[in-house]
Design an enzyme around this catalytic site. Sequence first.
Site, PDB file in Angstrom:
ATOM      1  N   MET A  29       0.853  -1.180   0.000  1.00  6.56           N
ATOM      2  CA  MET A  29       0.000   0.000   0.000  1.00  6.56           C
ATOM      3  C   MET A  29       0.895   1.239   0.000  1.00  6.56           C
ATOM      4  O   MET A  29       1.999   1.220   0.545  1.00  6.56           O
ATOM      5  CB  MET A  29      -0.917   0.004   1.220  1.00  6.56           C
ATOM      6  CG  MET A  29      -1.972  -1.084   1.141  1.00  6.56           C
ATOM      7  SD  MET A  29      -3.225  -0.965   2.419  1.00  6.56           S
ATOM      8  CE  MET A  29      -4.125   0.495   1.901  1.00  6.56           C
ATOM      9  N   PHE A  30       0.432   2.281  -0.646  1.00  5.66           N
ATOM     10  CA  PHE A  30       1.104   3.584  -0.720  1.00  5.66           C
ATOM     11  C   PHE A  30       2.393   3.542  -1.541  1.00  5.66           C
ATOM     12  O   PHE A  30       3.251   4.399  -1.407  1.00  5.66           O
ATOM     13  CB  PHE A  30       1.390   4.149   0.676  1.00  5.66           C
ATOM     14  CG  PHE A  30       0.199   4.083   1.586  1.00  5.66           C
ATOM     15  CD1 PHE A  30      -0.910   4.886   1.365  1.00  5.66           C
ATOM     16  CD2 PHE A  30       0.171   3.201   2.654  1.00  5.66           C
ATOM     17  CE1 PHE A  30      -2.017   4.813   2.187  1.00  5.66           C
ATOM     18  CE2 PHE A  30      -0.931   3.118   3.486  1.00  5.66           C
ATOM     19  CZ  PHE A  30      -2.031   3.927   3.257  1.00  5.66           C
ATOM     20  N   LYS A  54       1.039   2.092  -7.010  1.00  6.19           N
ATOM     21  CA  LYS A  54       0.559   1.139  -8.022  1.00  6.19           C
ATOM     22  C   LYS A  54      -0.551   1.733  -8.884  1.00  6.19           C
ATOM     23  O   LYS A  54      -0.487   1.689 -10.109  1.00  6.19           O
ATOM     24  CB  LYS A  54       0.025  -0.144  -7.351  1.00  6.19           C
ATOM     25  CG  LYS A  54       1.032  -0.915  -6.553  1.00  6.19           C
ATOM     26  CD  LYS A  54       0.410  -2.089  -5.849  1.00  6.19           C
ATOM     27  CE  LYS A  54      -0.732  -1.765  -4.937  1.00  6.19           C
ATOM     28  NZ  LYS A  54      -0.434  -0.835  -3.843  1.00  6.19           N
ATOM     29  N   GLU A  62      -6.674  -3.114  -8.341  1.00 12.37           N
ATOM     30  CA  GLU A  62      -6.997  -3.896  -7.143  1.00 12.37           C
ATOM     31  C   GLU A  62      -7.267  -5.362  -7.480  1.00 12.37           C
ATOM     32  O   GLU A  62      -8.231  -5.965  -7.022  1.00 12.37           O
ATOM     33  CB  GLU A  62      -8.184  -3.267  -6.404  1.00 12.37           C
ATOM     34  CG  GLU A  62      -7.975  -1.834  -5.967  1.00 12.37           C
ATOM     35  CD  GLU A  62      -6.900  -1.637  -4.893  1.00 12.37           C
ATOM     36  OE1 GLU A  62      -6.356  -2.646  -4.375  1.00 12.37           O
ATOM     37  OE2 GLU A  62      -6.611  -0.476  -4.569  1.00 12.37           O
ATOM     38  N   CYS A  90       9.179  -1.116   6.123  1.00 11.90           N
ATOM     39  CA  CYS A  90      10.248  -1.977   5.608  1.00 11.90           C
ATOM     40  C   CYS A  90      10.152  -3.318   6.329  1.00 11.90           C
ATOM     41  O   CYS A  90       9.393  -3.472   7.296  1.00 11.90           O
ATOM     42  CB  CYS A  90      11.614  -1.331   5.840  1.00 11.90           C
ATOM     43  SG  CYS A  90      12.092  -1.271   7.595  1.00 11.90           S
TER      44      CYS A  90
END
Length: 189
Positions: free
Chosen positions: A22-23, A26, A93, A181
């Site tokens: 996420m973020f 994409k 998605e 990470c």
Amino acid sequence: MFIEPNISGERRGFIEVICGSMFSGKTEELIRRLKRARIANLKVEIFKPRVDVRYHETDIVSHDEKAIQSTPIDNSQIILLLAGEVDVVGIDEAQFFDDQLPDVCDQLALKGIRVIVAGLDMDYMGKPFGQMPNLLAKADFITKLHAICVRCGNIANYSYRKSPDASQVLLGEKDLYEPRCRKCYYEKL
């Protein structure tokens, strides 16, 4: 991306997969590629799962508010019915679609259609998500994007869920998720 010229004039389709946490950008990258296809005067059809209504009921919208019109659908077979005479199909998605999506993408590519698919490659537990592993296996081109870890600033490829909800699918944004990470994800602070 380099596409080998086709001497026979026969249109060749292929599958591109854009994945990441996420973020990571994409949807923004998907929108960029689809807009460029339209600039090239290619006929484009865009689809998203009907369940994704976070920003808009019909449009695909990135976290930075870039948007492009799409058709919300309940299952991937509908794409075959609605794609018609198109040059490019965009799907956002992809992790939320049914198990027929990889075969649908194959069928489109065999018809000479460029298929661009974006989705989360891992869920919040760090496990492969939905049909994304199968799409990655079938892809001709793969783009893995990374976010920035909110804890340490390094490259992030995990979607950390801040909610105790244990269901695999929980639609949300920065209120429920943050990019991390590997090290910060497993520390779970």
